[in-house]
Design a protein around this motif. Structure first.
Motif, PDB file in Angstrom:
ATOM      1  N   PHE A  13       0.851  -1.190   0.000  1.00 52.91           N
ATOM      2  CA  PHE A  13       0.000   0.000   0.000  1.00 52.91           C
ATOM      3  C   PHE A  13       0.882   1.233   0.000  1.00 52.91           C
ATOM      4  N   THR A  14       0.593   2.171  -0.875  1.00 49.68           N
ATOM      5  CA  THR A  14       1.355   3.407  -0.992  1.00 49.68           C
ATOM      6  C   THR A  14       0.395   4.582  -1.004  1.00 49.68           C
ATOM      7  N   VAL A  15       0.801   5.676  -0.374  1.00 50.05           N
ATOM      8  CA  VAL A  15       0.016   6.904  -0.424  1.00 50.05           C
ATOM      9  C   VAL A  15       0.817   7.931  -1.217  1.00 50.05           C
ATOM     10  N   LEU A  16       0.205   8.428  -2.287  1.00 53.87           N
ATOM     11  CA  LEU A  16       0.823   9.470  -3.085  1.00 53.87           C
ATOM     12  C   LEU A  16       0.214  10.804  -2.700  1.00 53.87           C
ATOM     13  N   ALA A  17       1.058  11.777  -2.432  1.00 53.58           N
ATOM     14  CA  ALA A  17       0.605  13.136  -2.153  1.00 53.58           C
ATOM     15  C   ALA A  17       0.830  13.922  -3.439  1.00 53.58           C
ATOM     16  N   VAL A  18      -0.241  14.141  -4.176  1.00 53.35           N
ATOM     17  CA  VAL A  18      -0.128  14.808  -5.470  1.00 53.35           C
ATOM     18  C   VAL A  18      -0.278  16.308  -5.269  1.00 53.35           C
ATOM     19  N   ASN A  19       0.767  17.044  -5.605  1.00 55.57           N
ATOM     20  CA  ASN A  19       0.741  18.496  -5.524  1.00 55.57           C
ATOM     21  C   ASN A  19       0.324  19.049  -6.874  1.00 55.57           C
ATOM     22  N   LEU A  20      -0.730  19.858  -6.876  1.00 52.68           N
ATOM     23  CA  LEU A  20      -1.229  20.449  -8.109  1.00 52.68           C
ATOM     24  C   LEU A  20      -0.913  21.934  -8.207  1.00 52.68           C
ATOM     25  N   GLU A  21      -0.210  22.458  -7.231  1.00 52.94           N
ATOM     26  CA  GLU A  21       0.120  23.878  -7.181  1.00 52.94           C
ATOM     27  C   GLU A  21       1.618  24.084  -7.350  1.00 52.94           C
ATOM     28  N   PRO A  22       2.070  24.530  -8.523  1.00 56.91           N
ATOM     29  CA  PRO A  22       3.511  24.717  -8.751  1.00 56.91           C
ATOM     30  C   PRO A  22       4.176  25.631  -7.721  1.00 56.91           C
ATOM     31  N   ALA A  23       3.464  26.603  -7.209  1.00 54.50           N
ATOM     32  CA  ALA A  23       4.049  27.533  -6.235  1.00 54.50           C
ATOM     33  C   ALA A  23       4.405  26.834  -4.922  1.00 54.50           C
ATOM     34  N   GLN A  24       3.826  25.670  -4.664  1.00 54.22           N
ATOM     35  CA  GLN A  24       4.089  24.938  -3.428  1.00 54.22           C
ATOM     36  C   GLN A  24       5.181  23.892  -3.590  1.00 54.22           C
ATOM     37  N   ARG A  25       5.730  23.774  -4.774  1.00 54.18           N
ATOM     38  CA  ARG A  25       6.691  22.719  -5.105  1.00 54.18           C
ATOM     39  C   ARG A  25       7.809  22.590  -4.064  1.00 54.18           C
ATOM     40  N   GLN A  26       8.416  23.680  -3.686  1.00 58.84           N
ATOM     41  CA  GLN A  26       9.553  23.637  -2.761  1.00 58.84           C
ATOM     42  C   GLN A  26       9.147  23.288  -1.330  1.00 58.84           C
ATOM     43  N   ALA A  27       7.883  23.468  -0.984  1.00 55.30           N
ATOM     44  CA  ALA A  27       7.444  23.271   0.396  1.00 55.30           C
ATOM     45  C   ALA A  27       6.950  21.864   0.695  1.00 55.30           C
ATOM     46  N   VAL A  28       6.528  21.122  -0.307  1.00 56.50           N
ATOM     47  CA  VAL A  28       5.847  19.841  -0.070  1.00 56.50           C
ATOM     48  C   VAL A  28       6.745  18.826   0.636  1.00 56.50           C
ATOM     49  N   THR A  29       7.890  18.523   0.077  1.00 54.43           N
ATOM     50  CA  THR A  29       8.756  17.491   0.661  1.00 54.43           C
ATOM     51  C   THR A  29       9.214  17.856   2.065  1.00 54.43           C
ATOM     52  N   PRO A  30       9.692  19.079   2.322  1.00 51.57           N
ATOM     53  CA  PRO A  30      10.070  19.425   3.701  1.00 51.57           C
ATOM     54  C   PRO A  30       8.895  19.359   4.679  1.00 51.57           C
ATOM     55  N   LEU A  31       7.705  19.729   4.228  1.00 54.34           N
ATOM     56  CA  LEU A  31       6.528  19.663   5.100  1.00 54.34           C
ATOM     57  C   LEU A  31       6.206  18.224   5.466  1.00 54.34           C
ATOM     58  N   LEU A  32       6.203  17.327   4.479  1.00 57.81           N
ATOM     59  CA  LEU A  32       5.940  15.921   4.775  1.00 57.81           C
ATOM     60  C   LEU A  32       6.984  15.358   5.737  1.00 57.81           C
ATOM     61  N   ALA A  33       8.240  15.698   5.519  1.00 57.59           N
ATOM     62  CA  ALA A  33       9.313  15.212   6.404  1.00 57.59           C
ATOM     63  C   ALA A  33       9.152  15.763   7.814  1.00 57.59           C
ATOM     64  N   ALA A  34       8.865  17.043   7.935  1.00 58.03           N
ATOM     65  CA  ALA A  34       8.721  17.667   9.259  1.00 58.03           C
ATOM     66  C   ALA A  34       7.560  17.079  10.039  1.00 58.03           C
ATOM     67  N   GLY A  38       4.802   9.652   5.678  1.00 60.51           N
ATOM     68  CA  GLY A  38       5.498   8.797   4.729  1.00 60.51           C
ATOM     69  C   GLY A  38       4.896   8.743   3.341  1.00 60.51           C
ATOM     70  N   PHE A  39       4.105   9.745   2.967  1.00 60.25           N
ATOM     71  CA  PHE A  39       3.514   9.766   1.644  1.00 60.25           C
ATOM     72  C   PHE A  39       4.598  10.052   0.605  1.00 60.25           C
ATOM     73  N   THR A  40       4.416   9.533  -0.588  1.00 63.73           N
ATOM     74  CA  THR A  40       5.332   9.786  -1.688  1.00 63.73           C
ATOM     75  C   THR A  40       4.848  11.029  -2.444  1.00 63.73           C
ATOM     76  N   PRO A  41       5.626  12.114  -2.421  1.00 66.85           N
ATOM     77  CA  PRO A  41       5.173  13.326  -3.114  1.00 66.85           C
ATOM     78  C   PRO A  41       5.410  13.236  -4.621  1.00 66.85           C
ATOM     79  N   ILE A  42       4.406  13.613  -5.378  1.00 66.82           N
ATOM     80  CA  ILE A  42       4.526  13.710  -6.828  1.00 66.82           C
ATOM     81  C   ILE A  42       3.833  14.998  -7.264  1.00 66.82           C
ATOM     82  N   GLU A  43       4.074  15.405  -8.503  1.00 69.73           N
ATOM     83  CA  GLU A  43       3.477  16.636  -9.013  1.00 69.73           C
ATOM     84  C   GLU A  43       2.696  16.368 -10.279  1.00 69.73           C
ATOM     85  N   SER A  44       1.669  17.151 -10.456  1.00 68.77           N
ATOM     86  CA  SER A  44       0.902  17.125 -11.690  1.00 68.77           C
ATOM     87  C   SER A  44       0.241  18.486 -11.844  1.00 68.77           C
ATOM     88  N   ASP A  45      -0.803  18.529 -12.665  1.00 71.04           N
ATOM     89  CA  ASP A  45      -1.523  19.791 -12.842  1.00 71.04           C
ATOM     90  C   ASP A  45      -3.026  19.537 -12.731  1.00 71.04           C
TER      91      ASP A  45
END
Length: 99
Positions: A13-34, A38-45
């Motif tokens: 079982f895997t949880v993907l955290a799909v970010n649809l907001e390019p402006a948040q790109r830099q914040a997603v991975t550090p936020l999940l880590a902090a 354990g979700f896997t961050p990915i990006e789309s539109d």
């Protein structure tokens, strides 16, 4: 969702955290880590998310099978709905894989 991930990740079982907001790109991975999530961050539109999965707003949750089909759209907000999510995950994990 994190508790369910921890319970079932050893079964694939895997949880993907799909970010649809390019402006948040830099914040997603550090936020999940902090937050020790354990979700896997990915990006789309937005166009992809709406076309493929009917997502028109976030946050949105979908349980997707191995073939990319939405099987459930859980809403988890308490212990009872988390148990429903666990039953849904069990149903997906116990389905035979189609060749």
């Amino acid at each position: 969702m994190q508790q369910v991930l921890e319970k079932y990740e050893n079964r694939g079982f895997t949880v993907l955290a799909v970010n649809l907001e390019p402006a948040q790109r830099q914040a997603v991975t550090p936020l999940l880590a902090a937050m020790h999530i354990g979700f896997t961050p990915i990006e789309s539109d937005w166009s992809w998310a709406e076309k493929e999965y009917g997502v028109t707003g976030t946050p949105a949750t979908a349980l997707i099978d191995q073939e990319g089909r939405v099987m459930f759209r859980p809403a988890v907000h308490d212990a009872a709905t988390r148990m429903t999510l666990e039953r849904q995950v069990e149903a997906l994990l116990n389905r035979p894989v189609t060749p």
